[in-house]
Design an enzyme around this catalytic site. Structure first.
Site, mmCIF file in Angstrom:
data_model
loop_
_atom_site.group_PDB
_atom_site.id
_atom_site.type_symbol
_atom_site.label_atom_id
_atom_site.label_comp_id
_atom_site.label_asym_id
_atom_site.label_seq_id
_atom_site.Cartn_x
_atom_site.Cartn_y
_atom_site.Cartn_z
ATOM 1 N N TRP A 90 -3.181 -1.803 1.011
ATOM 2 C CA TRP A 90 -3.112 -3.028 0.205
ATOM 3 C C TRP A 90 -3.862 -2.793 -1.101
ATOM 4 C CZ3 TRP A 90 -7.133 -7.282 0.425
ATOM 5 C CH2 TRP A 90 -6.734 -8.404 -0.313
ATOM 6 N N ASP A 96 -9.062 -4.545 9.217
ATOM 7 C CA ASP A 96 -8.573 -5.647 8.393
ATOM 8 C C ASP A 96 -7.413 -6.264 9.161
ATOM 9 O OD1 ASP A 96 -7.712 -7.423 6.496
ATOM 10 O OD2 ASP A 96 -7.312 -5.951 4.928
ATOM 11 N N LYS A 113 -1.573 -16.063 6.504
ATOM 12 C CA LYS A 113 -0.207 -15.836 6.982
ATOM 13 C C LYS A 113 0.085 -16.586 8.277
ATOM 14 C CE LYS A 113 0.302 -12.714 3.681
ATOM 15 N NZ LYS A 113 -1.073 -12.593 3.181
#
Length: 462
Positions: free
Chosen positions: A190, A271, A307
């Site tokens: 990311w 993560d 999300k």
């Protein structure tokens, strides 16, 4: 009638300079033009015909600050908005969309918010560590409510500003208490990971992850790089639904990764941004973290609810540090709070209450799991339909099965920058330049069009 003319006396260059000198004298500290609250002035000379005038111009103290480059992900949305084509598709930002490509607020979130209104809850400051009910709920979701590490109180948890803020607090902890320690991040990862560690002044390097030849995982390269890292390094791992590739290790590969990290005395740093959103199962998506915890390993884990609950704008997440003892967890938590205090003082309450209410109410919790399965199911459906169209339309014999092997909202297409540019310039498909597309922004109706764009870009642009 005689015309009249206005005549200006000629000003000599020496007179003009003399005027400038007088102005500069007035700009000396202590003069009427240079007080504590005033900015210094610079002099510019402008000439109008025969008249030369000295003009005072404010000089900014910020002239040495350069323009920052546009964000590679958020900039995609800006370009998309400016496009007037009816065929345009925004597959850049990782945010869920309905089949009609509209933002979606979960029904259970609306119910939780209505409950909060009925209770008349206030807007007082939270403690530095956040909402206690949220911290309990988020740790139980991550490790499992019956996990011994929670009963033994070995987990230090504080609420953070979604995943990004939680990662940033953890990076500050590393910089402060593990000076010189390096963080290893996957190649690719990311985009914000590098920014976070750079700003925290934590050194980082990359381990191999993506294999362009197979559009899959370079597992051997990953293991070799983790083995070669200095002992005691932090290994940043995507708990599920790797961003940007969508390529996750198998359960057997996770075991081997844990073996190597233990052998080298590294510290795993997870993560977890998509728990429940990748597979549709909260437990399955947390299995990697729970595997490491079950081995007795100390670890860090950042969480996000952007999300899986659609709380993108609420900025709700957490940083968890699993320690070898309850006493160590108390000390670590005190330092996490110490880092958070001057950084943002305390976290926002609204999103934390939503999470706590959803997890704490059995009916809401079951409804949330149903909605997660629905969202994950829609993404799996368009993934399958995209693969079907690619396979049917591409007569070259290319194997597109990697699309189905990936998981989560993203697919790593294998397109290079020039091919990605063609996707945008010719086909009005907006995506990041590394070839990542967000399937969460794709509808079933647009799968055929996207397949045409990918096939054209792959075969006709080098």
């Amino acid at each position: 009638m005689a015309s009249s003319m206005m005549s200006f006396p000629s000003v000599s260059p020496s007179a003009a300079l003399s005027f400038q000198d007088k102005c500069k004298d007035k700009l000396k500290p202590g003069s009427a033009f240079f007080g504590k609250e005033k900015q210094p002035l610079s002099m510019k000379t402008k000439s109008h015909g025969r008249v030369t005038m000295a003009v005072a111009v404010n000089a900014s103290r910020f002239d040495n600050i350069t323009m920052a480059p546009p964000d590679p992900i958020l900039g995609v949305s800006e370009a998309f908005k400016a496009d007037t084509s009816d065929m345009k598709l925004n597959l850049g930002v990782g945010a869920y969309r309905t089949e009609e490509l509209q933002p979606y607020v979960l029904k259970v979130v609306k119910k939780a918010e209505n409950l909060m209104l009925e209770r008349g809850e206030n807007k007082e400051y939270l403690p530095i560590e956040g909402l206690a009910a949220f911290n309990k709920a988020t740790a139980e979701l991550l490790f499992g409510a019956d996990n011994p590490v929670l009963h033994e109180q070995r987990v230090a948890t504080i609420q953070g500003l979604s995943g990004t803020g939680s990662l940033r607090v953890a990076a500050a902890l590393i910089e402060r208490y593990f000076p010189g320690a390096k963080v290893l991040i996957s190649a690719p990862t990311w985009g914000n990971h590098k920014n976070i560690f750079n700003d925290a002044r934590v050194p980082w390097s990359e381990y191999r992850y993506y294999d362009p030849k197979t559009v899959g995982l370079d597992f051997e390269g990953m293991i070799a790089d983790i083995k070669e890292a200095p002992e005691g390094s932090f290994i940043l791992l995507h708990g599920c639904a790797h961003n940007p590739t969508g390529i996750d290790p198998t359960p057997e590969q996770w075991e081997k990764i844990a073996d190597v990290i233990q052998e080298k005395n590294h510290i795993p740093f997870f993560d977890v941004a998509y728990q429940g959103f990748a597979s549709g199962s909260l437990d399955e998506d947390a299995s990697s973290v729970r595997l490491f915890a079950a081995r007795g390993m100390e670890l860090l884990c950042a969480q996000s609810y952007s999300k899986n609950l659609g709380l993108y704008a609420e900025r709700v997440g957490a940083i968890n540090v699993l320690c070898s003892s309850a006493e160590a967890a108390v000390r670590v938590k005190s330092q996490l709070k110490r880092i958070a205090r001057p950084m943002y003082s305390n976290p926002p309450v609204h999103g934390a209450r939503i999470v706590a209410n959803v997890v704490g109410n059995p009916d809401f919790f079951n409804e949330w799991k149903d909605e997660m399965e629905m969202m994950a199911g829609r993404i799996k459906s368009v993934r399958q339909k995209l693969y079907n169209n690619l396979s049917a339309k591409d007569k070259s014999g290319k194997d597109w099965s990697f699309v189905l092997k990936q998981i989560g909202m993203f697919s790593f297409t294998g397109l290079n920058k020039a091919q990605s540019d063609n996707m945008t310039d010719k086909w009005h498909v907006y995506m990041t330049k590394d070839g990542r597309i967000s399937l969460a922004g794709l509808s079933a109706a647009k799968c055929e069009y996207l397949a045409d764009a990918i096939i054209d870009s792959y075969h006709n642009v080098s």
